[in-house]
Design a protein around this motif. Structure first.
Motif, PDB file in Angstrom:
ATOM      1  N   ARG A  74       0.881  -1.169   0.000  1.00  0.00           N
ATOM      2  CA  ARG A  74       0.000   0.000   0.000  1.00  0.00           C
ATOM      3  C   ARG A  74       0.918   1.218   0.000  1.00  0.00           C
ATOM      4  O   ARG A  74       1.689   1.431   0.948  1.00  0.00           O
ATOM      5  CB  ARG A  74      -0.909  -0.011   1.225  1.00  0.00           C
ATOM      6  N   LEU A  75       0.851   2.005  -1.042  1.00  0.00           N
ATOM      7  CA  LEU A  75       1.858   3.027  -1.299  1.00  0.00           C
ATOM      8  C   LEU A  75       1.393   4.441  -1.005  1.00  0.00           C
ATOM      9  O   LEU A  75       2.086   5.406  -1.334  1.00  0.00           O
ATOM     10  CB  LEU A  75       2.339   2.910  -2.754  1.00  0.00           C
ATOM     11  N   GLY A  76       0.230   4.598  -0.365  1.00  0.00           N
ATOM     12  CA  GLY A  76      -0.230   5.923   0.035  1.00  0.00           C
ATOM     13  C   GLY A  76      -0.919   6.672  -1.087  1.00  0.00           C
ATOM     14  O   GLY A  76      -1.058   6.189  -2.216  1.00  0.00           O
ATOM     15  N   LYS A  77      -1.388   7.897  -0.777  1.00  0.00           N
ATOM     16  CA  LYS A  77      -2.019   8.787  -1.753  1.00  0.00           C
ATOM     17  C   LYS A  77      -3.238   8.162  -2.415  1.00  0.00           C
ATOM     18  O   LYS A  77      -3.568   8.485  -3.564  1.00  0.00           O
ATOM     19  CB  LYS A  77      -1.005   9.213  -2.822  1.00  0.00           C
ATOM     20  N   GLY A  78      -3.907   7.231  -1.713  1.00  0.00           N
ATOM     21  CA  GLY A  78      -5.090   6.604  -2.272  1.00  0.00           C
ATOM     22  C   GLY A  78      -4.811   5.599  -3.377  1.00  0.00           C
ATOM     23  O   GLY A  78      -5.731   5.182  -4.089  1.00  0.00           O
ATOM     24  N   GLY A 121       5.934   4.886   1.002  1.00  0.00           N
ATOM     25  CA  GLY A 121       4.531   4.918   1.379  1.00  0.00           C
ATOM     26  C   GLY A 121       3.891   6.283   1.290  1.00  0.00           C
ATOM     27  O   GLY A 121       2.813   6.506   1.850  1.00  0.00           O
ATOM     28  N   ASP A 122       4.538   7.201   0.560  1.00  0.00           N
ATOM     29  CA  ASP A 122       4.004   8.559   0.409  1.00  0.00           C
ATOM     30  C   ASP A 122       3.706   8.889  -1.049  1.00  0.00           C
ATOM     31  O   ASP A 122       3.676  10.044  -1.438  1.00  0.00           O
ATOM     32  CB  ASP A 122       4.992   9.576   0.976  1.00  0.00           C
ATOM     33  N   GLY A 123       3.479   7.838  -1.858  1.00  0.00           N
ATOM     34  CA  GLY A 123       3.176   8.052  -3.268  1.00  0.00           C
ATOM     35  C   GLY A 123       4.392   8.120  -4.153  1.00  0.00           C
ATOM     36  O   GLY A 123       4.266   8.349  -5.355  1.00  0.00           O
ATOM     37  N   ARG A 124       5.584   7.912  -3.577  1.00  0.00           N
ATOM     38  CA  ARG A 124       6.817   7.942  -4.361  1.00  0.00           C
ATOM     39  C   ARG A 124       7.442   6.556  -4.452  1.00  0.00           C
ATOM     40  O   ARG A 124       7.232   5.702  -3.601  1.00  0.00           O
ATOM     41  CB  ARG A 124       7.859   8.860  -3.719  1.00  0.00           C
ATOM     42  N   ILE A 125       8.272   6.371  -5.481  1.00  0.00           N
ATOM     43  CA  ILE A 125       9.190   5.239  -5.573  1.00  0.00           C
ATOM     44  C   ILE A 125      10.553   5.820  -5.918  1.00  0.00           C
ATOM     45  O   ILE A 125      10.663   6.628  -6.846  1.00  0.00           O
ATOM     46  CB  ILE A 125       8.767   4.231  -6.665  1.00  0.00           C
ATOM     47  N   VAL A 126      11.574   5.441  -5.172  1.00  0.00           N
ATOM     48  CA  VAL A 126      12.930   5.898  -5.444  1.00  0.00           C
ATOM     49  C   VAL A 126      13.743   4.692  -5.891  1.00  0.00           C
ATOM     50  O   VAL A 126      13.727   3.641  -5.238  1.00  0.00           O
ATOM     51  CB  VAL A 126      13.561   6.554  -4.206  1.00  0.00           C
ATOM     52  N   VAL A 127      14.452   4.837  -7.010  1.00  0.00           N
ATOM     53  CA  VAL A 127      15.161   3.725  -7.636  1.00  0.00           C
ATOM     54  C   VAL A 127      16.642   4.063  -7.768  1.00  0.00           C
ATOM     55  O   VAL A 127      17.005   5.203  -8.071  1.00  0.00           O
ATOM     56  CB  VAL A 127      14.572   3.425  -9.034  1.00  0.00           C
ATOM     57  N   ALA A 128      17.489   3.067  -7.534  1.00  0.00           N
ATOM     58  CA  ALA A 128      18.924   3.215  -7.740  1.00  0.00           C
ATOM     59  C   ALA A 128      19.446   1.953  -8.413  1.00  0.00           C
ATOM     60  O   ALA A 128      18.815   0.895  -8.362  1.00  0.00           O
ATOM     61  CB  ALA A 128      19.642   3.445  -6.409  1.00  0.00           C
ATOM     62  N   GLY A 145      -2.151   9.090 -11.057  1.00  0.00           N
ATOM     63  CA  GLY A 145      -3.574   8.751 -11.088  1.00  0.00           C
ATOM     64  C   GLY A 145      -3.855   7.446 -11.781  1.00  0.00           C
ATOM     65  O   GLY A 145      -4.878   6.801 -11.517  1.00  0.00           O
ATOM     66  N   ASP A 146      -2.955   7.040 -12.692  1.00  0.00           N
ATOM     67  CA  ASP A 146      -3.101   5.778 -13.411  1.00  0.00           C
ATOM     68  C   ASP A 146      -1.889   4.871 -13.259  1.00  0.00           C
ATOM     69  O   ASP A 146      -2.016   3.654 -13.242  1.00  0.00           O
ATOM     70  CB  ASP A 146      -3.332   6.036 -14.904  1.00  0.00           C
ATOM     71  N   ARG A 147      -0.685   5.477 -13.178  1.00  0.00           N
ATOM     72  CA  ARG A 147       0.541   4.709 -13.059  1.00  0.00           C
ATOM     73  C   ARG A 147       1.635   5.590 -12.472  1.00  0.00           C
ATOM     74  O   ARG A 147       1.446   6.803 -12.303  1.00  0.00           O
ATOM     75  CB  ARG A 147       0.981   4.121 -14.404  1.00  0.00           C
ATOM     76  N   PHE A 148       2.770   4.996 -12.180  1.00  0.00           N
ATOM     77  CA  PHE A 148       3.910   5.750 -11.682  1.00  0.00           C
ATOM     78  C   PHE A 148       4.727   6.263 -12.867  1.00  0.00           C
ATOM     79  O   PHE A 148       5.110   5.495 -13.756  1.00  0.00           O
ATOM     80  CB  PHE A 148       4.791   4.879 -10.790  1.00  0.00           C
TER      81      PHE A 148
END
Length: 242
Positions: A74-78, A121-128, A145-148
């Protein structure tokens, strides 16, 4: 504040990108996927382990690719709950995806190469990670709203030090034909690759223009296209993946 902080402060607090993502997000729980070559950082109270194993995973593994379906997040922001799917890639180029439906793996709302993925969990994904690119790239994705989708940075931090394989002229601006500064780095010179121009990219998402810092403290742009074998004119700056 350093130039690097100025570029990235809006994306990650504290400009902590010099450390790995575990240092940036100490509140997240680490999960190491050994066979896939991936580390996941996630909010434990916003996730659950996946116990089902869809049949399509067997088909992927039979093709010689390690695959994991470890968490429901569950990644937040609805954002609706999504299942994390990671694999080793066909040639040591790991990546992760997020699936709304585990029975339909080809449909995803996030797909990116990398070896480290943080889900705060705040609507972000950080990648390295150094996967399907020329160096360890740090990128941020947000839900639209539809994808990251990726938050495109005009410059990407590289921070790689190596030796030149050939003479490299330093230029005043990005571009193979940009005016030179009058400085040419001889083959065998020590150099730090500071930044990569990300304002425009080719079909594979790459840009061959890099800002270099010489051992003498001279800064300039260099045009460093990849060769057929994935190498460039600087040791350590090479394409990892297909």
């Amino acid at each position: 504040m350093t130039a690097r902080c100025l570029l990235l402060a809006a994306l990650l607090p504290g400009c902590a990108l010099a450390a790995d993502l575990a240092a940036v997000f100490p509140q997240l729980t680490p999960l190491k996927l050994e066979n896939e070559g991936i580390r996941v950082l996630y909010a434990k109270d916003q996730s659950e382990k996946v116990t089902d194993r869809p049949s399509w995973m067997n088909e992927v593994e039979q093709a010689g690719v390690y695959v994991a379906l470890p968490l429901r997040l569950r990644l937040g922001k609805g954002i609706p709950p999504l299942t994390l799917y990671c694999d080793s890639g066909p040639s040591a180029d790991p990546r992760c995806r997020l699936l709304p439906n585990t029975d339909v793996p080809e449909k995803n709302v996030f797909d990116a190469p990398g070896s480290e993925f943080a889900f705060p969990g705040d609507g972000r994904i950080v990648v390295a990670g150094h996967s399907d690119n020329y160096y360890d790239q740090r990128k941020v994705f947000r839900w639209d709203g539809d994808r990251f989708t990726e938050l495109v940075q005009p410059l990407l931090h590289v921070g790689l030090t190596g030796k030149t394989r050939a003479a490299i002229p330093l230029r005043r601006a990005p571009g193979a034909t940009a005016a030179t500064t009058g400085v040419v780095l001889p083959a065998g010179s020590s150099v730090t690759v500071l930044l990569n121009d990300n304002s425009t990219v080719d079909d594979s998402g790459q840009n061959p223009n890099y800002l270099l810092l010489s051992a003498e403290g001279i800064v300039g742009w260099a045009y460093l296209p990849g060769q057929d074998d994935g190498s460039t004119a600087i040791e350590g700056l090479f394409y990892a993946g297909d």
